[in-house]
Design an enzyme around this catalytic site. Structure first.
Site, PDB file in Angstrom:
ATOM      1  N   ASN A   7       0.447  -1.232  -0.101  1.00 11.62           N
ATOM      2  CA  ASN A   7       0.091   0.130   0.141  1.00 11.62           C
ATOM      3  C   ASN A   7       0.750   1.414   0.375  1.00 11.62           C
ATOM      4  O   ASN A   7       1.456   2.027   0.850  1.00 11.62           O
ATOM      5  CB  ASN A   7      -0.639   0.475   1.285  1.00 11.62           C
ATOM      6  CG  ASN A   7      -2.019   1.633   0.966  1.00 11.62           C
ATOM      7  OD1 ASN A   7      -1.834   1.675  -0.186  1.00 11.62           O
ATOM      8  ND2 ASN A   7      -2.638   1.406   2.534  1.00 11.62           N
ATOM      9  N   HIS A  93      -9.746   2.080   4.992  1.00  9.78           N
ATOM     10  CA  HIS A  93      -8.531   1.573   5.474  1.00  9.78           C
ATOM     11  C   HIS A  93      -8.442   2.386   6.674  1.00  9.78           C
ATOM     12  O   HIS A  93      -9.903   3.574   6.608  1.00  9.78           O
ATOM     13  CB  HIS A  93      -7.548   2.270   4.351  1.00  9.78           C
ATOM     14  CG  HIS A  93      -6.310   2.218   4.667  1.00  9.78           C
ATOM     15  ND1 HIS A  93      -5.419   3.134   5.654  1.00  9.78           N
ATOM     16  CD2 HIS A  93      -5.028   1.738   4.669  1.00  9.78           C
ATOM     17  CE1 HIS A  93      -4.275   2.759   6.436  1.00  9.78           C
ATOM     18  NE2 HIS A  93      -3.870   1.535   5.286  1.00  9.78           N
ATOM     19  N   GLU A  95      -6.285   5.238   7.352  1.00 13.35           N
ATOM     20  CA  GLU A  95      -6.368   6.597   7.553  1.00 13.35           C
ATOM     21  C   GLU A  95      -8.295   7.530   6.906  1.00 13.35           C
ATOM     22  O   GLU A  95      -8.597   8.608   7.012  1.00 13.35           O
ATOM     23  CB  GLU A  95      -5.523   6.995   6.503  1.00 13.35           C
ATOM     24  CG  GLU A  95      -4.039   6.522   7.166  1.00 13.35           C
ATOM     25  CD  GLU A  95      -2.783   5.519   6.620  1.00 13.35           C
ATOM     26  OE1 GLU A  95      -2.999   5.448   5.096  1.00 13.35           O
ATOM     27  OE2 GLU A  95      -1.911   5.406   7.652  1.00 13.35           O
ATOM     28  N   SER A 206       3.392  -1.793  10.427  1.00 17.43           N
ATOM     29  CA  SER A 206       4.947  -1.755  11.188  1.00 17.43           C
ATOM     30  C   SER A 206       4.937  -3.139  10.798  1.00 17.43           C
ATOM     31  O   SER A 206       5.577  -3.981  11.484  1.00 17.43           O
ATOM     32  CB  SER A 206       5.044  -1.491  12.864  1.00 17.43           C
ATOM     33  OG  SER A 206       4.756  -0.618  12.899  1.00 17.43           O
TER      34      SER A 206
HETATM   35  P1  13P Z   1       2.925   0.494   7.799  1.00 25.01           P
HETATM   36  O1  13P Z   1       3.588  -0.784   7.249  1.00 25.01           O
HETATM   37  O2  13P Z   1       3.765   1.657   7.339  1.00 25.01           O
HETATM   38  O3  13P Z   1       2.964   0.438   9.164  1.00 25.01           O
HETATM   39  O4  13P Z   1       1.509   0.870   7.028  1.00 25.01           O
HETATM   40  C1  13P Z   1       0.643  -0.080   7.135  1.00 25.01           C
HETATM   41  C2  13P Z   1      -0.496   0.384   6.435  1.00 25.01           C
HETATM   42  O5  13P Z   1      -1.665   0.728   6.630  1.00 25.01           O
HETATM   43  C3  13P Z   1      -0.995  -0.703   5.408  1.00 25.01           C
HETATM   44  O6  13P Z   1      -1.872  -0.490   4.780  1.00 25.01           O
END
Ligand code: 13P
Length: 245
Positions: A7, A93, A95, A206
């Site tokens: 992503n 998602h 976000e 992460s």
């Molecule tokens: P990170 O791997 O940067 O923590 O992001 C995870 C994520 O939101 C994938 O959609």
């Protein structure tokens, strides 16, 4: 089948995407046991799809609107995402939910519309730290997963992404991943019946080449949805290699 999804979020310009794809393809040998997918920003969907499809890598949009067409300035319809080359679409998602106010109702409409347009929905669910600290993790997951029962059986990948683990370097521990994935599996099975057994459930938050191996060892973990570490082709190759082995 395992799945590893990059992503890219709101990163990458055309030149960077092209360099990423060249470098990745040089080091990549497809294997039947792993489906690799890349979710670039809308502006790069077609280019990335064209560069990666030869090796069986699928392209996934990061979002799509549920309306068919019309006066929705700044939005992109599922049919447009499909037309640009996407095979699937990320839905809900964290976000989108937290920065842009997407509700479960909106997420549910998007899920239905994505399927109607022949796109694989990759549904993200996950609790905030506040939810977890107040003992509400499973209540929140159940609430977010209601859209699965409402949409009924059909193509679906689910990604468990605890909000507090996204982009923080603080990956959920294995016991937390295990219980969340087992819970999601059960909910999907209740919603779908037997076909729910085969819905891939990915972990996100992460993930790095250093910790992916142990995450993959957890029951009901079919792969990962990767943010930060997916921007570096060498790291993404490592992640794919770990899933293939
Ligand atoms: P990170 O791997 O940067 O923590 O992001 C995870 C994520 O939101 C994938 O959609």
């Amino acid at each position: 089948m395992r799945c590893v999804v990059a992503n890219w979020k709101m990163n990458m310009l055309q030149g960077e995407a092209s360099t990423f794809c060249d470098t990745f393809l040089e080091g990549y040998t497809p294997k039947d046991n792993v489906q690799v997918a890349v979710a670039p920003p809308f502006t790069l969907l077609t280019a990335v799809h064209d560069m990666l499809r030869e090796k069986g890598i699928i392209t996934i949009a990061q979002n799509g609107h549920y309306a068919k067409r019309g006066a929705f300035t700044g939005e992109i319809a599922m049919a447009q995402v499909k037309d640009a080359g996407a095979n699937g679409v990320i839905i809900g998602h964290s976000e989108r939910r937290h920065l842009f106010g997407e509700t479960d109702e909106v997420v549910g409409k998007k899920l239905v519309k994505a399927r109607a347009k022949g796109l694989l929905p990759v549904l993200c669910v996950g609790e905030t730290l506040q939810d977890r600290d107040s003992g509400n993790t499973f209540m929140v997951l159940r609430q977010q997963l209601q859209v699965v029962a409402q949409a009924g059986p059909g193509p679906l990948w689910v990604a468990y992404e605890p909000v507090w683990a996204i982009g923080t370097g603080r990956r959920a521990d294995l016991a937390q991943i295990q219980e969340a994935h087992a819970f999601i599996r059960e909910e999907v099975q209740v919603a779908f019946g037997v076909p729910g057994t085969n819905v891939p459930i990915l972990y996100g938050g992460s993930v790095t080449p250093d910790n992916f191996g142990e995450v993959l060892g957890v029951q009901h973990v079919a792969g990962a949805l990767v943010g930060g570490a997916s921007l570096d082709p060498a790291k993404f190759l490592q992640l794919v290699g770990i899933a293939q082995s």
